[in-house]
Design an enzyme around this catalytic site. Structure first.
Site, PDB file in Angstrom:
ATOM      1  N   LYS A   1       0.860  -1.190   0.000  1.00 57.57           N
ATOM      2  CA  LYS A   1       0.000   0.000   0.000  1.00 57.57           C
ATOM      3  C   LYS A   1       0.890   1.231   0.000  1.00 57.57           C
ATOM      4  O   LYS A   1       2.016   1.182   0.502  1.00 57.57           O
ATOM      5  CB  LYS A   1      -0.890   0.019   1.249  1.00 57.57           C
ATOM      6  CG  LYS A   1      -2.121   0.881   1.100  1.00 57.57           C
ATOM      7  CD  LYS A   1      -3.222   0.168   0.347  1.00 57.57           C
ATOM      8  CE  LYS A   1      -4.461   1.013   0.198  1.00 57.57           C
ATOM      9  NZ  LYS A   1      -5.603   0.208  -0.264  1.00 57.57           N
TER      10      LYS A   1
HETATM   11  P1  NAD Z   1     -12.727   8.379  -2.388  1.00 55.03           P
HETATM   12  O1  NAD Z   1     -11.672   9.388  -2.105  1.00 55.03           O
HETATM   13  O2  NAD Z   1     -13.208   8.200  -3.782  1.00 55.03           O
HETATM   14  O3  NAD Z   1     -14.022   8.639  -1.479  1.00 55.03           O
HETATM   15  C1  NAD Z   1     -13.992   8.841  -0.117  1.00 55.03           C
HETATM   16  C2  NAD Z   1     -15.248   9.641   0.230  1.00 55.03           C
HETATM   17  O4  NAD Z   1     -15.378   9.712   1.637  1.00 55.03           O
HETATM   18  C3  NAD Z   1     -15.193  11.078  -0.294  1.00 55.03           C
HETATM   19  O5  NAD Z   1     -16.423  11.382  -0.927  1.00 55.03           O
HETATM   20  C4  NAD Z   1     -14.982  11.899   0.961  1.00 55.03           C
HETATM   21  O6  NAD Z   1     -15.549  13.198   0.873  1.00 55.03           O
HETATM   22  C5  NAD Z   1     -15.683  11.057   1.995  1.00 55.03           C
HETATM   23  N1  NAD Z   1     -15.192  11.285   3.346  1.00 55.03           N
HETATM   24  C6  NAD Z   1     -13.920  11.455   3.764  1.00 55.03           C
HETATM   25  N2  NAD Z   1     -13.885  11.646   5.089  1.00 55.03           N
HETATM   26  C7  NAD Z   1     -15.158  11.556   5.515  1.00 55.03           C
HETATM   27  C8  NAD Z   1     -15.773  11.654   6.788  1.00 55.03           C
HETATM   28  N3  NAD Z   1     -15.056  11.884   7.888  1.00 55.03           N
HETATM   29  N4  NAD Z   1     -17.119  11.509   6.859  1.00 55.03           N
HETATM   30  C9  NAD Z   1     -17.852  11.282   5.755  1.00 55.03           C
HETATM   31  N5  NAD Z   1     -17.323  11.184   4.524  1.00 55.03           N
HETATM   32  C10 NAD Z   1     -15.997  11.323   4.412  1.00 55.03           C
HETATM   33  O7  NAD Z   1     -12.159   7.017  -1.783  1.00 55.03           O
HETATM   34  P2  NAD Z   1     -12.587   5.537  -2.176  1.00 55.03           P
HETATM   35  O8  NAD Z   1     -11.675   5.071  -3.242  1.00 55.03           O
HETATM   36  O9  NAD Z   1     -14.060   5.472  -2.354  1.00 55.03           O
HETATM   37  O10 NAD Z   1     -12.154   4.759  -0.845  1.00 55.03           O
HETATM   38  C11 NAD Z   1     -12.994   4.712   0.295  1.00 55.03           C
HETATM   39  C12 NAD Z   1     -12.561   3.563   1.182  1.00 55.03           C
HETATM   40  O11 NAD Z   1     -12.617   2.342   0.439  1.00 55.03           O
HETATM   41  C13 NAD Z   1     -11.127   3.638   1.707  1.00 55.03           C
HETATM   42  O12 NAD Z   1     -11.075   3.032   2.987  1.00 55.03           O
HETATM   43  C14 NAD Z   1     -10.347   2.790   0.724  1.00 55.03           C
HETATM   44  O13 NAD Z   1      -9.141   2.268   1.286  1.00 55.03           O
HETATM   45  C15 NAD Z   1     -11.363   1.682   0.480  1.00 55.03           C
HETATM   46  N6  NAD Z   1     -11.142   0.939  -0.759  1.00 55.03           N
HETATM   47  C16 NAD Z   1     -11.125   1.567  -1.969  1.00 55.03           C
HETATM   48  C17 NAD Z   1     -10.929   0.830  -3.138  1.00 55.03           C
HETATM   49  C18 NAD Z   1     -10.982   1.449  -4.497  1.00 55.03           C
HETATM   50  O14 NAD Z   1     -10.984   0.686  -5.481  1.00 55.03           O
HETATM   51  N7  NAD Z   1     -11.045   2.753  -4.648  1.00 55.03           N
HETATM   52  C19 NAD Z   1     -10.716  -0.564  -3.037  1.00 55.03           C
HETATM   53  C20 NAD Z   1     -10.762  -1.183  -1.787  1.00 55.03           C
HETATM   54  C21 NAD Z   1     -10.969  -0.405  -0.660  1.00 55.03           C
END
Ligand code: NAD
Length: 471
Positions: free
Chosen positions: A109
């Site tokens: 990561k």
């Molecule tokens: P992203 O940046 O696209 O979205 C995150 C969202 O959460 C944003 O809209 C942001 O405004 C919101 N946010 C941030 N802090 C917040 C809070 N305190 N309260 C409410 N909303 C809040 O990120 P993502 O890619 O959707 O990732 C989200 C989670 O999923 C992370 O934990 C990431 O590790 C996990 N994840 C993502 C992927 C992927 O393919 N993108 C894969 C596996 C896991």
């Protein structure tokens, strides 16, 4: 950045505690367990970029948790909250996730300590290219050694800059396109990767509702139709999960929690309208599809299913006693701390763990990587050629050791397009992984819950690997 919660563990400690709980049920030597648990290496880089007439110094990380399989795989996150503890915890989860869903990668990561909103697109591109250079010169981006992907704060755009920079540095490398996944389709990406993690959350829930015992154990009934859902974070993962669950499974998203506030609508929020509103840059208060508030307790709203899809440790000792959901599906990585996990278990609230629930991203990344290294050509081909192309992809995946359920090949070889194939391959992977967790739990009921059974299944797989090479 989330504030530290009193009497809570760090993210890495929390993951290790959950790992140890599963390991305590295993007949594996403590030394081998330690080898599997520890993070192999973390590289910290500080680099300067001249921006706005001055030098700005940035701190980036790339952790390699386990190289028992290579390449190692894991996203790159852009957030001010990035730190060594966080990337190491996330890298560890990647190792277990890949083992659980039978994707032959080790875990890694990365992260850059930055608020992307503080910089223009042009500035972000320069920062990303420099970060790529710093990682590539140490083989921490490399098609056969270490393959990043998008995570919080990054997406296709950043992956495009990274692959382009990597290719400039490695002009003769035929496989250079495979150095990152989550790329735009015209740059070697695969259809269905953007939606993959949210889609995987949907498939995970659909599979859960196929098992009536599990549904009953969660004090739920029927299927997803009409289920009341609270979602935290409407980013890549949260948006796609909420959109598919509401439009295709007819669930009701009654609360969305975002940085700018909380949206509630008991009749179900129109997720596409809310996302369009957010993308327009208008303040959340001006959204007219629900009631808007600023309260900090919306995770404890009464609902059937809670989907934390933003960041880690949001369900912790402070609020675990007040959670009213019957089922939590961890779309984010590590949203429930180990202490909260125990509280929720004692309260009979069922949790579908992150290592399974959000594995859709890495699964489809794997399809993309296999397509890249096998030099399978891109672009829409004529339908009669699709069959051959799908067959090439399935053959390549099978050669890498991936298994598909009976009937899958005959159904999807016949003229399905790439998106159908990716979705079907993902659905198949999620079903098989859920069933392997259930099988573990059936054989070892003392494990008690899905998370411990998932850890057990993953650790077992990694231990088998080490044993087979004499460790
Ligand atoms: P992203 O940046 O696209 O979205 C995150 C969202 O959460 C944003 O809209 C942001 O405004 C919101 N946010 C941030 N802090 C917040 C809070 N305190 N309260 C409410 N909303 C809040 O990120 P993502 O890619 O959707 O990732 C989200 C989670 O999923 C992370 O934990 C990431 O590790 C996990 N994840 C993502 C992927 C992927 O393919 N993108 C894969 C596996 C896991």
């Amino acid at each position: 950045m989330s504030k530290p919660v009193q009497n809570e563990l760090g993210f890495r400690e929390s993951v290790e505690l959950m790992f140890n709980r599963a390991a305590s049920f295993m007949d594996i030597s403590d030394k081998l367990i330690e080898k599997i648990r520890i993070c192999n290496a973390t590289y910290i880089v500080r680099f300067g970029v001249k921006l706005r007439g001055d030098v700005h110094t940035f701190t980036g990380y790339r952790s390699v948790h386990s190289e028992h399989k290579e390449p190692v795989k894991g996203g790159i996150r852009y957030s001010l909250g990035v730190n060594q503890d966080e990337v190491e915890a996330l890298a560890a989860l990647m190792t277990y996730k890949c083992a659980l869903v039978d994707v032959p990668f080790g875990g890694s990561k990365g992260g850059l300590c930055i608020n992307p909103n503080d910089w223009t697109e042009e500035e972000l591109e320069r920062i990303t290219r420099r970060f790529t250079f710093e990682l590539a010169r140490r083989d921490l981006i490399h098609p056969s050694l270490n393959v990043p992907a998008p995570d919080m704060g990054t997406g296709e755009r950043e992956m495009a800059w990274m692959v382009d920079e990597y290719r400039r540095l490695n002009t003769g490398d035929m496989d250079s396109i495979a150095c990152v996944t989550g790329k735009p389709v015209h740059l070697g990406g695969i259809l269905g990767r953007i939606e993959a993690t949210g889609r995987g959350v949907q498939y995970a829930l659909q599979e859960f509702f196929r098992h009536k015992d599990d549904v009953k154990a969660a004090k739920l009934r029927g299927d997803l139709k009409g289920k009341k859902i609270v979602v935290q974070g409407l980013g890549n993962v949260g948006y796609h999960a909420a959109l598919f669950l509401s439009t295709e499974d007819k669930a009701k998203i009654i609360t969305v929690i975002e940085r700018g506030g909380v949206v509630r609508n008991g009749d179900g929020i129109d997720i596409q309208a809310l996302k369009d509103h957010m993308n327009s840059g208008a303040p959340l208060e001006e959204f007219d599809g629900g009631e808007i508030s600023q309260d900090a307790d919306a995770l404890t709203d009464k609902c059937d299913i809670l989907i934390p899809a933003a960041l880690e440790s949001v369900i912790n000792v402070q609020n675990a006693h007040s959670i009213k959901a019957k089922l939590i599906i961890e779309a984010a990585n590590g949203p429930v701390t180990a202490k909260a996990d125990k509280i929720l278990r004692d309260r009979g609230i069922m949790i579908i763990p992150d290592m399974f629930a959000n594995a859709g991203g890495v699964t489809v990344s794997y399809f993309e990587w296999v397509k890249n290294i096998n030099q399978i050509r891109f672009g829409r081909l004529q339908r009669r050629y699709e069959e051959g192309r799908n067959s090439a992809l399935i053959d390549a995946l099978e050669k890498q050791g991936m298994t598909f359920s009976r009937g899958f090949k005959s159904e999807y070889l016949d003229g399905a397009d790439e998106l159908d194939l990716v979705r079907a391959g993902l659905d198949d992977t999620m079903r098989l992984a859920y069933r392997s967790i259930r099988d573990t739990l059936r054989d070892k009921p003392e494990l008690e819950d899905l998370r411990t059974a998932a850890f057990y299944t993953a650790i077992n797989d990694i231990a088998l690997h080490y044993r087979s090479i004499g460790l």
